[in-house]
Design an enzyme around this catalytic site. Structure first.
Site, mmCIF file in Angstrom:
data_model
loop_
_atom_site.group_PDB
_atom_site.id
_atom_site.type_symbol
_atom_site.label_atom_id
_atom_site.label_comp_id
_atom_site.label_asym_id
_atom_site.label_seq_id
_atom_site.Cartn_x
_atom_site.Cartn_y
_atom_site.Cartn_z
ATOM 1 N N GLY A 36 0.869 -1.295 0.286
ATOM 2 C CA GLY A 36 -0.072 0.115 0.013
ATOM 3 C C GLY A 36 0.776 1.299 0.052
ATOM 4 O O GLY A 36 2.108 1.297 -0.345
ATOM 5 N N GLU A 39 -5.350 -7.833 -7.196
ATOM 6 C CA GLU A 39 -5.219 -7.586 -5.617
ATOM 7 C C GLU A 39 -4.018 -6.479 -5.480
ATOM 8 O O GLU A 39 -2.960 -6.866 -5.723
ATOM 9 C CB GLU A 39 -5.203 -8.619 -4.914
ATOM 10 C CG GLU A 39 -5.358 -8.563 -3.278
ATOM 11 C CD GLU A 39 -5.077 -9.559 -2.463
ATOM 12 O OE1 GLU A 39 -4.821 -9.572 -1.213
ATOM 13 O OE2 GLU A 39 -5.283 -10.762 -2.946
ATOM 14 N N LEU A 40 -4.043 -5.511 -4.955
ATOM 15 C CA LEU A 40 -3.215 -4.466 -4.723
ATOM 16 C C LEU A 40 -1.935 -5.161 -4.170
ATOM 17 O O LEU A 40 -1.935 -5.417 -3.052
ATOM 18 C CB LEU A 40 -3.357 -3.283 -3.937
ATOM 19 C CG LEU A 40 -2.408 -2.137 -3.907
ATOM 20 C CD1 LEU A 40 -2.171 -1.602 -5.318
ATOM 21 C CD2 LEU A 40 -2.964 -1.040 -2.902
ATOM 22 N N ASP A 41 -0.527 -4.958 -4.803
ATOM 23 C CA ASP A 41 0.548 -5.323 -4.274
ATOM 24 C C ASP A 41 0.481 -6.828 -3.778
ATOM 25 O O ASP A 41 1.551 -7.280 -2.901
ATOM 26 C CB ASP A 41 1.001 -4.534 -3.071
ATOM 27 C CG ASP A 41 1.112 -2.963 -3.253
ATOM 28 O OD1 ASP A 41 1.588 -2.726 -4.490
ATOM 29 O OD2 ASP A 41 1.218 -2.255 -2.622
ATOM 30 N N ALA A 42 -0.159 -7.622 -4.390
ATOM 31 C CA ALA A 42 -0.276 -9.137 -3.949
ATOM 32 C C ALA A 42 0.006 -9.940 -5.259
ATOM 33 O O ALA A 42 -0.110 -11.261 -5.173
ATOM 34 C CB ALA A 42 -1.622 -9.438 -3.639
#
Lengths: 284, 284, 284, 284
Positions: free
Chosen positions: C201, C226-229
């Protein structure tokens, strides 16, 4: 050469270094090393100073009192004072794995660490033969949910009797209670097998494998009430690849764990650590 | 905030820190950071001190003189004094490779480095278009055995005219003469593509490949008369494997070269380097 | 020498390597490198094979069809086939910071990367002058909550027109929508400025500073919904100390970001990456 | 699962992989991992292949003969064949320092290394108590210029009697003669306390200190006749600073030495090393 180390922190204000070094100098001490740091955002002053005691005019047992009266009180300082020759008395807590324990005992036996290790504590008996080989008393405290309060009380009693001033958790797989920790604030050092804050809690190597990371880490930190959230002392990492299973992560990680724990403990022993606001100042 | 940095070295003797910090404090300066180190074997004292000038009572242009008279002379000190706002004027020397040059210019353009770059010098013209894109004067000095003396004289004249006080050799493939270097003692920074002292001289990547090493390195150092033997400022390494050809060594090495050179130059710009006995003291 | 690279994954089963290499050999190809890996827990087979096409009997444009029919279909394989000389067409997305952009363009210009860069996209105009210096078309798509859907549609149209097959987010400070990503599955590479999964994030350097870590990292990964995943391609770290402010974290981190991003992109360009179960297999 | 590992090298030629994997497959072996590498400049082919023996049709004791006749002979291969369950028999040679010895014995005792250690040899008696604690026979061979030939003969006799197939020099401060080494070609592993080829020979930490390096290293290598010039297996480095004395170099270096030696020995034990032209191929 007899030496003293003083660790100081306080609100930043003008003239502190001049005042402290003048105190040392005018009493015939010689500064051997000095490192000072100001956290501008927090407005805090941190310093570590080591000096030669051989011709110092204030007797050793009076230095703390004089420093408190003449300098610490007027400046509102917190300070810790240590003398060469005073060996920390360290208890090692272990569970079933030997790699950190052997590493610590090997450093102690060879004289690389100026510490005494009068006690090894465990919730299992697996490490007892190793303790015996090194001639160190081993005390078994099997801990369960039911007896935890009572066992910790027994441990504390023993630690006090042995005048322990540093506890090293060398892969000790039990969580210490807040009550226990109150007796050893910033005196309990743990090794966690991940680069915190990633993978706090149980089974970090499995979690790291699942996430598909390319580096794994280990973190040496002071233990506080909140799990794996205490002030970080030292961290390091090692590369892993898609070929490494969780078992291979664990095997590679063991080397990291023992080295990172040893670095952290050595910094503590050398009186190079100061804790402020849940972070460490690590003097070089 | 206007600040000053002073770098000091001298024979170790009692009371230096107290005397210097008292000088700062009594003239209403506030110490922002202080790092001191004694080399016990050599009996030498080293210190870096940064202080707040905003309320300092001695005018900036007089500080050096006062410090010399009141402190440096009696203690037999060598010192260097720098003020915030004074940007070093840096010349970049290049040959045909662009990776270090782009890296340097990118840091300068973004404001990460507080320097002026009024000049790029090369023995070839390959980098001229890059210099032009960044609006920096490019001067071509083709160097051969025959014209070396004369070309270096021309370079020196130009460097003086531009008031250059730092020369960065960003993979400049020429050896500078002892005569040239006399004008820039500890003012010429080079990047050598090996972890010195291994693989000094030409073709280090090929030599490293032949030897079958598992890590390659880069070394940033001040240039002295003896080739690749000047005081080391910074080094780092990267892993290689049997799968890497000499070309792959060179490709991986380029990343190291630019980063290690940049770290070294940045330390110089921040006035964190002191040279003594062909080694550097690197303040943290 | 013309070469082909094939990346294969499927359920593990006996005889795959023998069958594939026999296919290459019997058609007069010569295996240049082969790396094979079985994930025992998942029961999956992964392989990368590179071979010499110069005397290969199947015409280049028919190899995929023959391989599909003769081998991939019977074994239930997924495969990707690439030929030397086919340069990936890469779009670079940027916001306001130049360090990754310069790093990428410098590699491209010097010929270290066999790619084409026909397009730079940004939500700001700060990087436009840099794009122009390198002669690369720059397209400005200012993105807001309100116009995001429409701007992404415009970007996709442009990407298609330019036949882009790889998008590199070089510190592009916008989140791409799931819809957008559907068009570039495992074709969008991002650099995140932390060692994921720690500090996913926004503002990772500030979070790292607050936590008091002793190492900071950067993570290159494929972007997924999915953010940064997404699947991690490459990570690396650098040491920080209590002396480093969040700004110093950011400054040190910039060097990591550009190097780690470049390593990740280079692995993709060399066709050394295979994604399975949100993790990457990185062939050596 | 019973498994076999084969290490192959020969002149590069078409069809090797296909031929070898067909041999495995047609005899009902299943390839578990395969890594192949061609050194194009040298025209050499290298391969490591591991396969499942459980349903393999050729009896274990016949595999070598069949492989030699059917494949190695026609292709002019050199190969080594190993079976799971065969533990290498390792002798550890030490002098007076314990850190590598404890590290090795700790790995062995915990079962992390699949080896037998039937013998510890030393030119001093300092390590005898440690050997005894672990229940491993300790043999004292005090070596001097005068008795070296005879003592080595005694050592060789003992090594043969114990069927030793790997000798690990864990900071053994004696040079082994060419005659001795002839009996253990690429079977003697040493740890040298520098990043070779820098600081070969005696007192590398002092030499590193004098040169003012910023990183120190350790190198694990096979011992050959020429001192510190054998094939390098593994290397690593650690940072040092101007604050570190030669003693601090030595202390920090001890951690490197034991870890780098352990990594090198583990690679050997796993049969991942192949030597060619004084360099190692290290399979992943």
């Amino acid at each position: 050469m007899m030496t003293a180390v003083i660790l100081i922190h306080c609100v930043d204000q003008p003239g502190i270094v001049a005042r402290v070094t003048e105190f040392i100098h005018s009493n015939r001490g010689n500064v051997l090393s000095l490192e000072q740091h100001v956290d501008r955002d927090a407005g805090r002053f941190f310093m570590r100073l080591k000096w030669d005691l051989d011709r110092f005019m204030i007797p050793r047992e009076k230095i703390g009192e004089y420093f408190q009266t003449l300098i610490a009180a007027p400046y509102g300082m917190t300070f810790d004072l240590y003398f060469s020759g005073q060996k920390p008395r360290m208890a090692v807590f272990v569970s079933k794995m030997s790699h950190c324990l052997y590493d610590i005992l090997s450093r102690w036996e060879s004289g690389d660490w100026q510490v005494e290790i009068p006690l090894i504590v465990s919730n299992h008996t697996d490490m007892q033969p190793i303790a015996e080989r090194f001639g160190i008393p081993f005390r078994h405290f099997p801990v369960s949910k039911e007896n935890k309060v009572e066992q910790e009380a027994g441990q504390l009693k023993l630690l006090r009797r042995e005048s322990i001033d540093l506890i090293v958790l060398a892969r000790y797989m039990q969580v210490l209670s807040a009550d226990f920790l109150k007796h050893y604030p910033h005196r309990v050092i743990n090794i966690h097998h991940s680069f915190l804050p990633a993978f706090a809690g149980a089974k970090p190597y499995h979690a790291a494998y699942e996430r598909g990371v390319k580096i794994i880490g280990a973190t040496c930190h002071y233990v506080t009430e909140e799990l794996d959230a205490g002030p970080i002392i030292e961290q390091d990492v090692i590369r892993v690849s898609h070929k490494d299973s969780p078992d291979a992560f664990a095997r590679k990680g063991k080397d990291l764990e023992k080295i990172v724990l040893a670095r952290g403990v050595f910094l503590h022993i050398q009186r190079k650590l100061l804790v402020y606001d849940n972070r460490t100042v690590v003097f070089g």
